[in-house]
Design an enzyme around this catalytic site. Structure first.
Site, short mmCIF file in Angstrom:
data_model
loop_
_atom_site.label_atom_id
_atom_site.label_comp_id
_atom_site.label_asym_id
_atom_site.label_seq_id
_atom_site.Cartn_x
_atom_site.Cartn_y
_atom_site.Cartn_z
N THR A 78 7.06 15.40 25.78
CA THR A 78 8.25 16.03 26.36
C THR A 78 8.76 17.11 25.43
O THR A 78 8.47 17.12 24.24
CB THR A 78 9.35 14.98 26.60
OG1 THR A 78 9.66 14.36 25.34
CG2 THR A 78 8.92 13.94 27.60
N ASP A 175 26.24 13.71 32.19
CA ASP A 175 25.10 14.57 32.45
C ASP A 175 25.56 15.67 33.41
O ASP A 175 26.14 15.37 34.45
CB ASP A 175 23.95 13.79 33.07
CG ASP A 175 22.64 14.58 33.07
OD1 ASP A 175 21.70 14.17 32.37
OD2 ASP A 175 22.58 15.61 33.77
N ARG A 236 16.39 15.07 19.81
CA ARG A 236 16.04 16.23 19.00
C ARG A 236 17.01 16.34 17.84
O ARG A 236 18.22 16.18 18.00
CB ARG A 236 16.11 17.52 19.85
CG ARG A 236 14.97 17.67 20.85
CD ARG A 236 13.65 17.95 20.16
NE ARG A 236 12.54 18.13 21.09
CZ ARG A 236 11.73 17.15 21.49
NH1 ARG A 236 11.92 15.91 21.07
NH2 ARG A 236 10.73 17.41 22.32
N ASP A 260 15.75 9.02 14.64
CA ASP A 260 14.30 9.21 14.71
C ASP A 260 13.93 10.68 14.54
O ASP A 260 12.75 11.00 14.38
CB ASP A 260 13.77 8.69 16.06
CG ASP A 260 12.25 8.76 16.15
OD1 ASP A 260 11.59 8.33 15.17
OD2 ASP A 260 11.73 9.23 17.18
N GLU A 265 12.02 18.51 9.58
CA GLU A 265 11.11 17.37 9.54
C GLU A 265 9.85 17.71 8.75
O GLU A 265 9.15 18.67 9.11
CB GLU A 265 10.75 16.93 10.97
CG GLU A 265 11.95 16.40 11.74
CD GLU A 265 11.60 15.89 13.13
OE1 GLU A 265 10.43 16.05 13.56
OE2 GLU A 265 12.49 15.33 13.81
N HIS A 283 10.14 10.30 13.27
CA HIS A 283 9.88 10.85 14.60
C HIS A 283 8.79 10.04 15.32
O HIS A 283 7.70 10.55 15.63
CB HIS A 283 9.48 12.32 14.52
CG HIS A 283 9.76 13.07 15.79
ND1 HIS A 283 10.06 14.41 15.83
CD2 HIS A 283 9.77 12.67 17.09
CE1 HIS A 283 10.24 14.80 17.08
NE2 HIS A 283 10.08 13.75 17.87
N LEU A 284 9.14 8.79 15.63
CA LEU A 284 8.18 7.88 16.24
C LEU A 284 8.40 7.67 17.74
O LEU A 284 7.75 6.81 18.34
CB LEU A 284 8.26 6.51 15.54
CG LEU A 284 7.92 6.47 14.05
CD1 LEU A 284 8.07 5.05 13.52
CD2 LEU A 284 6.52 6.99 13.80
#
Length: 528
Positions: A78, A175, A236, A260, A265, A283-284
């Site tokens: 994504t 949202d 993000r 995460d 990074e 970042h898993l």
């Protein structure tokens, strides 16, 4: 949409073997080259029609501009943060991701971080590994009855909500796209962010990173939250302001964070990573066997479906193509391009183009106004613009050149199934209308000249404007014969008053239109 030819694909990162297998099963040659430097990728990419990446490959404008044959960039996952979507769009390249491939994995990790925060699990495990037995230090809280605020109610936000409801949490959210009645059907009450902040015991974010979401949680918003609120970010880096988060942790305004993702990074500044109330991962979110298999296979299947003209899934910059996968839509696209080409040919000496209006009529044309407009512009501008204008990039190219584009639709009109186009160039206006009859695009009218019989928009066509007289056709035929050109069809307008347009289907185009100057006021020719 007419199928796009993809013969070769470069895979620049490690993806599941099913990706290569699916592509090769469908006749696409695959080359895998991992860990390329930017210069190596720039040198390599020129030979390929498609590129498949994950998150490490940076597909910059420099890379895209070096890709002469590239038609699609597929991101196996994504988000497309590592792809310059604007540069790709400008070059007419489809950018595609796998929107649902890692949904479950990302949602499950979010839930794990929420549970880890509530019971201090990583800290307790580390303490045990250090030989300690400290039960009082790691007192936790139950999730039952707590309020979870979910910012971003797409696929992942929905899955998080449904899982955390099983722990007895109350789920609220925000949202700007998902309708409140839709989120209510899976147990999430929507409200504004101003209403949401002070109600939450836990907050998790699931939005893309864009100007409107960067720093969404900052000093100001943390101050509006409950003291001790816990936050999770598996979306993000940058959605939560990292400096503001550290200040909130130090003051106790934030009771803990599960991270995460990071702005940088791997993070060079480890202040957050080292904080005792932060649990974090490298970042898993998509790092499960199932997600990687799903994303690898999904991106390959999406490319194959697009190549075969079945459908278009996951395209982030080519929404105009989404409804172009039927025979009827392909015929309408051909009509739009042909009408645009006729107007371009007939107005070529009157450039520059300043305005274009595309109008569609009847219920049968309601869903096609968007791609009809793009198709007309492709026909109009293909000879004017550098590169390769197509349905993906033509609107942005038209805007860059200062052309004002307007599109309208009328449901109730006697001209059902008709597309009318009007252009303005150098103070003059040109109009044309057409439709699809028997599966063939036809021209019905050109600048107020309504033709007795619809003109089939294919083959070699000669248009000329002249005053009607009995000798006109024989005179034109004589000129054509002297040039070795045969007449295959002739279309005249209903009304011969004044200067009107005629169309002749010919065996070949004239070498020089000036041969007709003594007979006609204006002339144009094209091959469709």
């Amino acid at each position: 949409m007419a199928p796009i030819s993809i013969r070769t694909v470069l895979v620049s990162e490690s993806v599941d073997p099913r990706c290569r297998a699916v592509l090769e099963e469908n006749g696409i040659r695959v080359t895998e080259k991992q860990s390329m430097k930017k210069e190596e990728l720039i040198a390599e990419i020129k030979d390929y029609d498609g590129l498949v990446v994950r998150s490490a490959t940076k597909v910059t404008a420099e890379v895209i501009n070096a890709a002469d044959n590239l038609k699609i960039i597929g991101r196996a996952g994504t988000g497309v943060d590592n792809v310059d979507v604007e540069a790709a769009t400008k070059k007419g390249i489809i950018v595609m991701n796998t929107p649902s491939g890692n949904t479950i994995s990302a949602a499950e990790l979010t839930c794990a971080l929420l549970m880890g925060l509530s019971r201090n699990l990583p800290q307790a495990a580390m303490s045990m590994k250090q030989g300690k037995w400290d039960r009082k230090k790691f007192m936790g809280t139950e999730l039952l009855g707590k309020v979870l605020g979910i910012v971003g109610l797409g696929r992942i936000g929905k899955e998080v909500a449904m899982r955390m409801q099983s722990f007895g949490m109350k789920t609220i959210g925000y949202d700007p796209i998902t309708p409140p009645e839709v989120s209510a059907s899976w147990g999430v009450e929507q409200m504004s962010l101003e209403q949401l902040w002070p109600l939450c015991d836990y907050i998790t974010v699931h939005t893309p990173l864009m100007p409107s979401t960067a720093g969404l949680l900052n000093d100001e918003t943390f101050a509006k939250c409950k003291k001790g609120v816990k936050v999770v970010n598996c979306a993000r880096g940058g959605i939560i302001d990292e400096d503001a988060l550290l200040r909130a942790l130090e003051s106790g305004q934030c009771g803990g964070a599960g991270l995460d993702v990071f702005v940088e990074e791997p993070p060079m500044n480890c202040s957050l990573v080292d904080h005792p109330n932060v649990i974090c991962c490298p970042h898993l979110g998509a790092s499960t066997k199932e997600a990687q298999a799903r994303c690898g296979e999904d991106i390959a299947l999406q490319i194959v479906d697009m190549v075969k003209g079945k459908n278009l899934v996951g395209a982030v910059n080519a929404q105009v193509l989404a409804s172009t996968f039927t025979q009827e839509s392909q015929q309408l696209i051909k009509l739009g391009e042909a009408v645009g080409a006729v107007l371009q040919s007939c107005s070529a000496s009157k450039t520059p183009l300043s305005h274009v209006q595309v109008s569609t009529y009847g219920d049968c044309m309601k869903s096609c106004t968007g791609y009809m407009t793009s198709a007309v512009l492709v026909g109009l501008l293909s000879h004017e613009l550098e590169g390769c204008p197509n349905l993906i990039n033509i609107l942005s190219l038209a805007k860059e050149t200062g052309i004002m584009v307007k599109q309208t639709h009328c449901d109730s009109d006697g001209a059902a199934g008709v597309c009318k186009v009007e252009i303005a160039t150098n103070g003059r206006s040109f109009k044309a209308s057409g439709s699809v009859q028997g599966g063939v695009p036809v021209l019905l009218e050109l600048s107020d000249s309504v033709f007795r019989q619809p003109i089939s928009l294919r083959g070699n066509l000669l248009f000329f404007q002249a005053s009607g007289n009995p000798q006109l056709l024989s005179s034109v035929a004589g000129v054509l014969a002297s040039e070795g050109v045969q007449i295959e069809s002739f279309s005249a307008p209903v009304d011969h008053t004044g200067d009107v347009w005629y169309c002749v289907g010919v065996s070949s185009l004239l070498r020089d239109l000036s041969a007709l100057e003594p007979l006609v006021k204006d002339a144009a020719q094209l091959c469709i």
